[in-house]
Write an enzyme that holds these catalytic residues in place. Sequence first.
Site, PDB file in Angstrom:
ATOM      1  N   THR A  10      32.878  39.297  53.606  1.00 56.74           N
ATOM      2  CA  THR A  10      32.308  38.047  53.065  1.00 56.74           C
ATOM      3  C   THR A  10      33.222  37.373  52.035  1.00 56.74           C
ATOM      4  O   THR A  10      33.016  36.198  51.720  1.00 56.74           O
ATOM      5  CB  THR A  10      30.964  38.334  52.366  1.00 56.74           C
ATOM      6  OG1 THR A  10      31.230  39.198  51.235  1.00 56.74           O
ATOM      7  CG2 THR A  10      29.988  39.022  53.305  1.00 56.74           C
ATOM      8  N   ASP A  45      47.938  40.349  49.870  1.00 54.01           N
ATOM      9  CA  ASP A  45      46.978  41.007  48.967  1.00 54.01           C
ATOM     10  C   ASP A  45      47.729  41.528  47.745  1.00 54.01           C
ATOM     11  O   ASP A  45      48.498  42.492  47.842  1.00 54.01           O
ATOM     12  CB  ASP A  45      46.270  42.151  49.701  1.00 54.01           C
ATOM     13  CG  ASP A  45      45.118  42.697  48.877  1.00 54.01           C
ATOM     14  OD1 ASP A  45      45.350  43.099  47.715  1.00 54.01           O
ATOM     15  OD2 ASP A  45      43.978  42.704  49.368  1.00 54.01           O
ATOM     16  N   ASP A  80      47.190  45.281  46.710  1.00 55.28           N
ATOM     17  CA  ASP A  80      47.823  46.212  47.656  1.00 55.28           C
ATOM     18  C   ASP A  80      49.335  46.239  47.460  1.00 55.28           C
ATOM     19  O   ASP A  80      49.971  47.305  47.508  1.00 55.28           O
ATOM     20  CB  ASP A  80      47.501  45.809  49.101  1.00 55.28           C
ATOM     21  CG  ASP A  80      46.077  46.181  49.497  1.00 55.28           C
ATOM     22  OD1 ASP A  80      45.406  46.898  48.720  1.00 55.28           O
ATOM     23  OD2 ASP A  80      45.635  45.739  50.580  1.00 55.28           O
ATOM     24  N   ARG A 110      36.465  42.026  45.959  1.00 45.89           N
ATOM     25  CA  ARG A 110      35.967  41.175  47.047  1.00 45.89           C
ATOM     26  C   ARG A 110      35.575  42.025  48.233  1.00 45.89           C
ATOM     27  O   ARG A 110      36.297  42.943  48.618  1.00 45.89           O
ATOM     28  CB  ARG A 110      37.050  40.200  47.510  1.00 45.89           C
ATOM     29  CG  ARG A 110      37.335  39.112  46.559  1.00 45.89           C
ATOM     30  CD  ARG A 110      38.028  37.914  47.164  1.00 45.89           C
ATOM     31  NE  ARG A 110      38.918  38.117  48.296  1.00 45.89           N
ATOM     32  CZ  ARG A 110      39.462  37.116  48.969  1.00 45.89           C
ATOM     33  NH1 ARG A 110      39.201  35.854  48.638  1.00 45.89           N
ATOM     34  NH2 ARG A 110      40.271  37.339  49.963  1.00 45.89           N
TER      35      ARG A 110
HETATM   36  C1  PRP Z   1      41.794  39.812  44.560  1.00 49.47           C
HETATM   37  C2  PRP Z   1      42.438  39.131  43.377  1.00 49.47           C
HETATM   38  C3  PRP Z   1      41.294  38.407  42.746  1.00 49.47           C
HETATM   39  C4  PRP Z   1      40.448  38.024  43.928  1.00 49.47           C
HETATM   40  C5  PRP Z   1      40.626  36.574  44.210  1.00 49.47           C
HETATM   41  O1  PRP Z   1      41.159  40.959  44.124  1.00 49.47           O
HETATM   42  O2  PRP Z   1      43.076  40.010  42.505  1.00 49.47           O
HETATM   43  O3  PRP Z   1      40.553  39.230  41.854  1.00 49.47           O
HETATM   44  O4  PRP Z   1      40.891  38.818  45.019  1.00 49.47           O
HETATM   45  O5  PRP Z   1      39.801  36.144  45.214  1.00 49.47           O
HETATM   46  P1  PRP Z   1      38.618  35.109  44.975  1.00 49.47           P
HETATM   47  O6  PRP Z   1      39.179  33.971  44.180  1.00 49.47           O
HETATM   48  O7  PRP Z   1      38.254  34.682  46.381  1.00 49.47           O
HETATM   49  O8  PRP Z   1      37.496  35.812  44.282  1.00 49.47           O
HETATM   50  P2  PRP Z   1      40.433  42.014  45.114  1.00 49.47           P
HETATM   51  O9  PRP Z   1      38.988  41.692  45.194  1.00 49.47           O
HETATM   52  O10 PRP Z   1      41.181  42.087  46.394  1.00 49.47           O
HETATM   53  O11 PRP Z   1      40.508  43.363  44.308  1.00 49.47           O
HETATM   54  P3  PRP Z   1      41.762  44.186  43.724  1.00 49.47           P
HETATM   55  O12 PRP Z   1      42.267  43.413  42.523  1.00 49.47           O
HETATM   56  O13 PRP Z   1      41.117  45.471  43.336  1.00 49.47           O
HETATM   57  O14 PRP Z   1      42.800  44.330  44.784  1.00 49.47           O
HETATM   58  N1  URA Z   2      43.275  38.118  46.933  1.00 48.87           N
HETATM   59  C1  URA Z   2      44.577  38.388  47.153  1.00 48.87           C
HETATM   60  O1  URA Z   2      45.101  39.402  46.681  1.00 48.87           O
HETATM   61  N2  URA Z   2      45.278  37.521  47.901  1.00 48.87           N
HETATM   62  C2  URA Z   2      44.754  36.392  48.430  1.00 48.87           C
HETATM   63  O2  URA Z   2      45.466  35.625  49.100  1.00 48.87           O
HETATM   64  C3  URA Z   2      43.390  36.144  48.190  1.00 48.87           C
HETATM   65  C4  URA Z   2      42.676  37.011  47.417  1.00 48.87           C
END
Ligand code: PRP
Ligand code: URA
Length: 205
Positions: free
Chosen positions: A106, A197, A200, A102
């Site tokens: 945005t 997150d 993280d 993400r």
């Molecule tokens: C987080 C999570 C999902 C996404 C959900 O990933 O693991 O993939 O956000 O959000 P959405 O429903 O609004 O799309 P992130 O993009 O933070 O990446 P990561 O898994 O690499 O931390």
């Molecule tokens: N991705 C995350 O890891 N946490 C949230 O709350 C939303 C998106």
Amino acid sequence: MPLHTLSHPLGAHVLTHLRDKTTKPALFRTLSNQIALLLALEATRDLATEEKKIETPMEPMPGRVLARPLVIVPILRAGLGMLQPFHDLFPDVSVGYVGLERDHTTAVARSYYCKLPPLAGTRVIVVDPMLATGGSAVQAVNVVKAAGGTEIVFVCIVAAPEGVAAMQSAHPEVPIHAGALDRALNSRKYILPGLGDFGDRLYGT
Ligand code: PRP
Ligand code: URA
């Protein structure tokens, strides 16, 4: 398809510790595995089986074994935190990867990686701990369908109503299994109360 949420008391217990902001990455990884195990059992409750004739040490009998191959598709990177229990329960599973991230401003997910095994005739389980706006899950299921997946299930740990609605609109036939359905998204598209997150917290970044 309806949303299924975990009803086992262990699910609520584990999720509470996952949500707790004082939980450190090592314990967070253990808890992720535990709740993913419960979800894996729920998401595979309806797997088809077929007869297999065997002989016990006592006599012949018709047993039952899983009939169709299973493919797990974690959405990178946080989805990796849910993969191990699927491997433990289903040693013959194939694994595909969809990399989505993400944008911090945005909240729209950008694709950066995709590698999928053959999907025809399989049950595909897409796993990602957080279903927030639903953008990542919808994109991942689009990719799985484009690669030939037809019987698809989505599994997450925490879902927001907005993400569930997005999935039900884009992929109404895909069942969703969630550890819990939370209240809402905040202005930065994070889930409330959520757990922050996930990636993280899982990787200490
Ligand atoms: C987080 C999570 C999902 C996404 C959900 O990933 O693991 O993939 O956000 O959000 P959405 O429903 O609004 O799309 P992130 O993009 O933070 O990446 P990561 O898994 O690499 O931390
Ligand atoms: N991705 C995350 O890891 N946490 C949230 O709350 C939303 C998106």
